[in-house]
Design an enzyme around this catalytic site. Structure first.
Site, short mmCIF file in Angstrom:
data_model
loop_
_atom_site.label_atom_id
_atom_site.label_comp_id
_atom_site.label_asym_id
_atom_site.label_seq_id
_atom_site.Cartn_x
_atom_site.Cartn_y
_atom_site.Cartn_z
N LYS A 1 0.91 -1.28 -0.08
CA LYS A 1 -0.13 0.00 0.00
C LYS A 1 0.76 1.22 0.05
O LYS A 1 0.33 2.58 -0.28
CB LYS A 1 -0.79 -0.04 1.32
CG LYS A 1 -1.72 -1.17 1.47
CD LYS A 1 -2.43 -1.73 -0.10
CE LYS A 1 -3.12 -3.26 0.12
NZ LYS A 1 -2.05 -4.10 0.24
N SER B 1 -4.30 -10.58 -1.96
CA SER B 1 -3.09 -10.50 -2.41
C SER B 1 -2.59 -10.56 -3.69
O SER B 1 -3.27 -11.45 -4.30
CB SER B 1 -2.02 -11.54 -1.26
OG SER B 1 -0.62 -11.15 -1.72
#
Length: 562
Positions: free
Chosen positions: A132, A476
Site C-alpha cells: 500500500k 494479495s
C-alpha cells in the site's frame, strides 16, 4: 532526454516560508538545521519515504532517501527528508490488523500532502517498498502535482531450496499442506527459514512489483527502477539520479504528475498489469491514482483494457518467473515493447523525461522467449472483471494460471474471514462448494482485508480450483486459484452478496465475465438482510465514514479542485 533549458522560477512555493521581514523566525529554524544563506535561496525538495524496520520491504529506504538527497544537493537543491508510516500486509495478514492495511494507503497520501504543503516544498522525491506504500506515495504525487519522481525500493531475491527458487508464497501454501497432511512441520520449518534470505519486497508479480511496474508505465518513475532487486548495488546510484532528475523537472517546468497520468497512460498501466498476470489490487490502486488526477476511472476501464491485452509474461504466481528474471531481460520496458508492437499500448504517452514512450522503447529489447514468450500465453489479459446479479458493479478474478475458467457450486456463507478460516483449517468443506466471505469490504469491514491467509491455505491443501471463494474483501497479488474478490457493491452497503443463503448455487464464468447467484429475481427481492454492526473508533471509524466503493478505488475524498 528532453534538454530544454529554463531558469527556475522565482515564484517557488518555498519562497513563502523564507522571504520577507516576518520570515526571520522561519529562517532561524532553517539555520538550526545547518542551512546557509546560499541554501535558503535554493529550491526546497521533500524526500519522503516509508522507511522503517517493521518489515524487510522498507528497511532499505532510508539509505536510498539519503542517496536521493545527495542527488538533489548535487543538482542545486536543498533536500528535506521525512518518513511516513507503513502497515505491512506480511505482518497484518489473517487477523484484525489487516483492517489497517488499505487504510494506510490514505494515511500515507494524506501525510505526505500535509508535510509537503505545510512546509511549502517545491518538488518531491518519494520512496516506497511494500503493497500500500507504493500507491499511497503515487497518490500524494498526483494530489500535489509538483515536480516529482517516484522510486521503488525493490524486491528481495528469492531463497534457494533443493536447487529451486522459493518465496514467502511457498511458505503460506505449505501451511495449508501441513493441515492437509502433505507437508511435515519439519519441511515447513526448513522452508520458513529459506524463503526470504534478505531485504526487499516479495519477488513475484505480487502487489508491490505490480504497482512498481505501474509507476514506470505511468512515467512517474525512472525506467529500469521497478524490477531492479532491492540489494543491487546500483540502487544507490539510481536514487541519486532520482534526486538529479527531479531538479531537472523543476528547472524545465515539467512534465508534472498530472501531465504524465492521463487516460491513455492509465490504460497503458492496466495493459501492463493484464500482460503480466499482475495483482488484482491494481484494480483498486489504479482508479485511486486516477482519482487524484481528476480522472474518473473504474473496474469497467480495467475490464475493457484487459480484454484487448494479450497475456505475455510468464510471471509468478500464475507462471514460472520472478521480478529479478524480468529485470535480466530488460525489465518493464521489455513487456511494454511487446505491447507496443502488438498495438496494445499508447506510444504517445510521456515518460518522466518528457519524451514519448514510443521513442524510449524504440531501441529496447523485447521478448526473450522465456520470461516473455514470443507467442502470447493467452490472447486476453491475466485479470478478468466479472459482473452479474452478485456483482452489479464488478468483481475481480486473476485467471493467470487457472486450468478452468468456469465454476458452479453451492454456497457456504461466512460473515467474517475468521469464520471461514476456521472451517478451512479443519478442512470442513467439500469439493465443489463456493465459500462466501462477506462484510469485509472497504466500509463494511471496515478496511477491506486481504485474504492470502485463507486462499493460500486452500491452495496448499490442494483445493485451489476444487472450491471457489467469493468475497467483498480483497486478495494479495500472491493469491491464485478460483478466488473472486472486490465484489461491488459490498454487502456492508446493501450489496447482493449479503442476500446469499447457505446452499444457494453460484456461477462463476470467467469466459463470459459473469458472476451470478442462481436465484430468481423475485426471490432476491423478497429477501431481507441486516448488516452486522461493528463498534468502531479512531482511524477505522473515520475511514468507514468516508470510504467509497472499491469499483472506483475505495477513495476517501472528492478529488482535486478544478
Amino acid at each position: 532526454m528532453n534538454t530544454r533549458k529554463s531558469k527556475i522560477t522565482p515564484l517557488l512555493p518555498s519562497r513563502v516560508t523564507v522571504e520577507g521581514l516576518d520570515r526571520a523566525p522561519h529562517r532561524a529554524f532553517l539555520r538550526g538545521l545547518g542551512l546557509s544563506d546560499a541554501d535558503i535561496q535554493r529550491p526546497f525538495v521533500g524526500v519522503a519515504s516509508t522507511d522503517g524496520r517493521v518489515t524487510p520491504c522498507n528497511a532499505l529506504l532510508g539509505a536510498l532517501a539519503k542517496d536521493a538527497c545527495a542527488g538533489v544537493r548535487d543538482a542545486g537543491g536543498v533536500p528535506f527528508d521525512f518518513a511516513s508510516i507503513s502497515v505491512a500486509d506480511s505482518m497484518s495478514m489473517n487477523h484484525g490488523g489487516m483492517r489497517y492495511s488499505l487504510v494506510s494507503r490514505e494515511i500515507i497520501a494524506d501525510g505526505v500532502e500535509a508535510v509537503t504543503r505545510g512546509h511549502a516544498y517545491d518538488a518531491l522525491v518519494t520512496f516506497a517498498g511494500c503493497d500500500k506504500t507504493l500507491p499511497g506515495m503515487m497518490m500524494a504525487m498526483l494530489r500535489l502535482n509538483l515536480p516529482s519522481v517516484f522510486m521503488y525500493g525493490g524486491a528481495a531475491l528469492p531463497g534457494r531450496l533443493r536447487g529451486k527458487d522459493v518465496t514467502v508464497l511457498d511458505t503460506y501454501e505449505a501451511v495449508g499442506g501441513v493441515y492437509a497432511g502433505t507437508v511435515t512441520r519439519k519441511q515447513l520449518d526448513v522452508l520458513e527459514r529459506a524463503c526470504l534470505p534478505g531485504l526487499g519486497a516479495c519477488p513475484g508479480q505480487f502487489s508491490a512489483n505490480t504497482m512498481a511496474m505501474v509507476s514506470e508505465t505511468l512515467g512517474l518513475a525512472l525506467p529500469g527502477s521497478a524490477t531492479m532487486p532491492a540489494v543491487d548495488p546500483a540502487r544507490g546510484a539510481q536514487a541519486r539520479e532520482a534526486g538529479r532528475v527531479v531538479m531537472e523537472i523543476l528547472k524545465r517546468g515539467g512534465p508534472l504528475p498530472r501531465q504524465l497520468v492521463t487516460r491513455k497512460s492509465l490504460e497503458n498501466a492496466c495493459a501492463a498489469v493484464a500482460a503480466t498476470g499482475g495483482s488484482t489490487n491494481a484494480g483498486l490502486h489504479i482508479p485511486a491514482i486516477a482519482h487524484e488526477a481528476g480522472i474518473r476511472f473504474s473496474l469497467d476501464d480495467l475490464s475493457r483494457v484487459a480484454k484487448r491485452t494479450p497475456y505475455l509474461a510468464d510471471m509468478k504466481p500464475g507462471g514460472k518467473y520472478l521480478s529479478k528474471d524480468l529485470h535480466e531481460i530488460g525489465g518493464v520496458y521489455a513487456v511494454l515493447k511487446e505491447l507496443l508492437g502488438r498495438g496494445a499500448l499508447h506510444g504517445d504517452c510521456l515518460t518522466i523525461y518528457g519524451t514519448s514512450l514510443e521513442d524510449e522503447l524504440k531501441d529496447h529489447p523485447g521478448a526473450d522467449g522465456k520470461v516473455v514468450p514470443r507467442k502470447p500465453i493467452s490472447p486476453t489479459g491475466g485479470i478478468v472483471v466479472l459482473k452479474g446479479n452478485l456483482a452489479p458493479e464488478g468483481a475481480l478474478l486473476k485467471v493467470a494460471g487457472l486450468k478452468s475458467l468456469r465454476f458452479e457450486g453451492r454456497a457456504r456463507v461466512f460473515d467474517s474471514e475468521e469464520a471461514c478460516v476456521e472451517v478451512v483449517r479443519r478442512r470442513a468443506y467439500k469439493a465443489g462448494e463456493v465459500l462466501v466471505i462477506r462484510y469485509e469490504g472497504p466500509k463494511g469491514g471496515p478496511g477491506m482485508r486481504e485474504m492470502l491467509g485463507v486462499t493460500a491455505l486452500l491452495y496448499g491443501q490442494g483445493a485451489g480450483e476444487k472450491v471457489a471463494l467469493v468475497t467483498d474483501g480483497r486478495f494479495s497479488g500472491a493469491t491464485r486459484g478460483m478466488m473472486v474478490g472486490y465484489v461491488s457493491p459490498e454487502a456492508g452497503v446493501g450489496g447482493p452478496l449479503g442476500l446469499v443463503k447457505e446452499g444457494d448455487r453460484i456461477e462463476i464464468d470467467a469466459l463470459n465475465g459473469g458472476l451470478n447467484l442462481l436465484v430468481s429475481s423475485k426471490e432476491l427481492k423478497a429477501r431481507k438482510v441486516k448488516a452486522p454492526t461493528r463498534q468502531l473508533s479512531g482511524v477505522l471509524e473515520k475511514y468507514a465514514a468516508q470510504v467509497g466503493s472499491a469499483f472506483y478505488g475505495a477513495v476517501t475524498h472528492s478529488g482535486p479542485r478544478k
